[in-house]
Design a protein around this motif. Structure first.
Motif, PDB file in Angstrom:
ATOM      1  N   LYS A   1      72.478  51.342   9.893  1.00 27.17           N
ATOM      2  CA  LYS A   1      73.441  52.394  10.184  1.00 27.17           C
ATOM      3  C   LYS A   1      72.720  53.704  10.466  1.00 27.17           C
ATOM      4  O   LYS A   1      71.631  53.954   9.951  1.00 27.17           O
ATOM      5  CB  LYS A   1      74.423  52.584   9.027  1.00 27.17           C
ATOM      6  N   GLY A   2      73.354  54.536  11.352  1.00 23.55           N
ATOM      7  CA  GLY A   2      72.839  55.873  11.619  1.00 23.55           C
ATOM      8  C   GLY A   2      72.268  56.061  13.010  1.00 23.55           C
ATOM      9  O   GLY A   2      71.957  55.108  13.706  1.00 23.55           O
ATOM     10  N   ARG A   3      72.159  57.310  13.499  1.00 27.00           N
ATOM     11  CA  ARG A   3      71.364  57.711  14.660  1.00 27.00           C
ATOM     12  C   ARG A   3      71.389  59.231  14.759  1.00 27.00           C
ATOM     13  O   ARG A   3      72.456  59.842  14.774  1.00 27.00           O
ATOM     14  CB  ARG A   3      71.861  57.107  15.970  1.00 27.00           C
ATOM     15  N   TYR A   4      70.194  59.835  14.824  1.00 27.01           N
ATOM     16  CA  TYR A   4      70.063  61.283  14.870  1.00 27.01           C
ATOM     17  C   TYR A   4      68.916  61.657  15.807  1.00 27.01           C
ATOM     18  O   TYR A   4      68.073  60.826  16.139  1.00 27.01           O
ATOM     19  CB  TYR A   4      69.774  61.855  13.469  1.00 27.01           C
ATOM     20  N   THR A   5      68.889  62.919  16.234  1.00 31.45           N
ATOM     21  CA  THR A   5      67.788  63.447  17.035  1.00 31.45           C
ATOM     22  C   THR A   5      67.057  64.505  16.220  1.00 31.45           C
ATOM     23  O   THR A   5      67.685  65.383  15.622  1.00 31.45           O
ATOM     24  CB  THR A   5      68.312  64.059  18.349  1.00 31.45           C
ATOM     25  N   LEU A   6      65.725  64.420  16.207  1.00 32.17           N
ATOM     26  CA  LEU A   6      64.904  65.375  15.475  1.00 32.17           C
ATOM     27  C   LEU A   6      64.565  66.554  16.379  1.00 32.17           C
ATOM     28  O   LEU A   6      64.127  66.374  17.515  1.00 32.17           O
ATOM     29  CB  LEU A   6      63.618  64.699  14.992  1.00 32.17           C
ATOM     30  N   VAL A   7      64.783  67.768  15.866  1.00 36.14           N
ATOM     31  CA  VAL A   7      64.503  68.991  16.602  1.00 36.14           C
ATOM     32  C   VAL A   7      63.490  69.809  15.809  1.00 36.14           C
ATOM     33  O   VAL A   7      63.580  69.897  14.584  1.00 36.14           O
ATOM     34  CB  VAL A   7      65.782  69.825  16.824  1.00 36.14           C
TER      35      VAL A   7
ATOM     36  N   ARG B   1      64.884  70.711  12.097  1.00 36.01           N
ATOM     37  CA  ARG B   1      66.304  70.529  11.815  1.00 36.01           C
ATOM     38  C   ARG B   1      66.730  69.211  12.463  1.00 36.01           C
ATOM     39  O   ARG B   1      65.969  68.603  13.222  1.00 36.01           O
ATOM     40  CB  ARG B   1      67.150  71.695  12.340  1.00 36.01           C
ATOM     41  N   VAL B   2      67.936  68.775  12.160  1.00 34.56           N
ATOM     42  CA  VAL B   2      68.433  67.500  12.674  1.00 34.56           C
ATOM     43  C   VAL B   2      69.692  67.737  13.496  1.00 34.56           C
ATOM     44  O   VAL B   2      70.586  68.482  13.086  1.00 34.56           O
ATOM     45  CB  VAL B   2      68.730  66.519  11.520  1.00 34.56           C
ATOM     46  N   LEU B   3      69.749  67.127  14.671  1.00 35.20           N
ATOM     47  CA  LEU B   3      70.937  67.176  15.515  1.00 35.20           C
ATOM     48  C   LEU B   3      71.770  65.925  15.250  1.00 35.20           C
ATOM     49  O   LEU B   3      71.346  64.810  15.547  1.00 35.20           O
ATOM     50  CB  LEU B   3      70.527  67.246  16.991  1.00 35.20           C
TER      51      LEU B   3
END
Length: 396
Positions: A125-131, A102-104
């Motif tokens: 553009k963008g920034r996410y954490t991978l879980v 999932r993505v945080l």
């Protein structure tokens, strides 16, 4: 739970846009980690040969993997050849075992890349954490976070980003007590970086004088256990109660509440275990940017590599772990013993393989941590593509 479970060797590495793709593949193949947390993977960017490096790693090593697009790297004449985009750039978690993702989505973004990208000559553009949840046969599930925090900000921006990860961790701690937060936290706000408002743009460029940023995090964030109080008072004062009272509060109540440690510790020195050394500026700048934060595991061995920075501008970090017994985990002092033990470098010795092993350990249940002898198997796994949104996607 009386049974003791074992996990071989997870590892973490920022591979610097896959500039040295062959060397990276060879190193990962040799390390053969059980779970690999990889940052800065390029897919179809001109600077790294228009190649899908995520797919190449998964295919070459026979791993299952998930990739989250951290940035859409817009192709632009503003970029140099070494920075040219045209594809996507992000982070991945690989494993030989069953895994789901999932993505945080981060609420706080210290830098607005859509506005500042052109100014920094890197339109994106963008920034996410991978879980991910990794399931090893006959063993408890492991909740994994692959993290890459913002570099163009300061301590405040990165702490707020990381507080969202800790908040997510706490929400799942009862169902997933075994957790790993591995990644490049970009804890670089010290030394000559203090003189740059690009890399240190908040009050802690001066209020953290005398400490590296990694030390500051260790003292003011990771040293406050969730059972110590409703908010992190160490973070609230930032280590300087008198000086901090002269300024507007750095962190909101929400951040102070989220920034409580549910039981993570890092088995590396925040000052001596350097993972990044900039050759520019007369070689004066170095930092511990990379972390292996561990919750509910014993560390059996640990080692670090790419010491000459020939394959990436970061060193890789590997650990060998053993699952703790859940019956031992309710006590706060159990976590405190773990942290204190790893602060005592006199208890660490080099073995013949170049790994760091434990000579002695003083905890409630063991006089000595046993060595593990676990072999892992790899196989060929299919690839699939999952579209998550217009500017974010996951590959497995």
């Amino acid at each position: 739970m009386d049974e003791t479970f074992t996990l071989p060797e997870p590892g973490e590495w920022n591979v610097e846009r896959n500039y040295c793709a062959s060397e990276i593949l060879s190193t990962l193949e040799e390390l053969d980690p059980d779970i690999a947390f990889i940052q800065e993977i390029d897919i179809n960017c001109k600077r790294s040969g228009d190649r899908n490096h995520f797919k190449e790693i998964a295919s070459k090593l026979g791993w299952k993997g998930g990739f989250v697009c951290e940035f859409i790297e817009l192709e632009s004449e503003l970029r140099t050849e070494m920075d040219q985009g045209g594809g996507v750039h992000g982070n991945a978690i690989f494993t030989k075992h069953d895994i789901s993702f999932r993505v945080l989505d981060h609420e706080h973004h210290p830098l607005d890349w859509e506005k500042m990208g052109e100014t920094l000559c890197e339109p994106r553009k963008g920034r996410y954490t991978l879980v991910a949840e990794v399931v090893i046969p006959k063993e408890p599930p492991i909740l994994c976070y692959c993290v890459h925090l913002e570099v163009f900000c300061g301590i405040i921006g990165r702490i707020i980003q990381f507080s969202e990860i800790l908040e997510d961790s706490v929400k799942h701690i009862k169902t997933h007590p075994y957790q790993l937060i591995f990644g490049d936290l970009n804890t670089m706000g010290h030394s000559i970086a203090r003189f740059s408002r690009l890399y240190c743009n908040d009050r802690y460029r001066f209020l953290s004088l005398g400490l590296t940023e990694s030390e500051w995090w260790d003292n003011n964030l990771f040293d406050w256990h969730i059972n110590d109080g409703d908010i992190n008072l160490k973070l609230q004062s930032g280590g300087f109660k008198v000086l901090e009272s002269l300024f507007k509060r750095s962190f909101t109540f929400k951040v102070l509440r989220a920034s409580r440690n549910p039981g993570f510790y890092d088995p590396w020195s925040p000052t001596k275990d350097i993972t990044f050394h900039n050759k520019n500026y007369l070689g004066l700048y170095s930092a511990k940017l990379d972390w292996t934060l561990i919750c509910r595991f014993n560390v059996i061995n640990r080692w670090i590599g790419n010491n000459d920075y020939s394959s990436s501008d970061h060193k890789y970090m590997m650990v060998e772990l053993e699952f703790d017994k859940l019956s031992d985990l309710s006590l706060r002092n159990y976590w405190e013993i773990k942290r204190n033990f790893w602060k005592k470098e006199s208890n660490l010795v080099d073995d013949k393989k170049g790994k760091i092993s434990l000579e002695e350990v003083n905890n409630e249940s063991n006089d000595r941590l046993p060595s593990l002898g676990v072999e892992s198997e790899s196989g060929t796994n299919g690839m699939k593509f999952i579209q998550l949104s217009h500017d974010r996607y996951l590959q497995t």
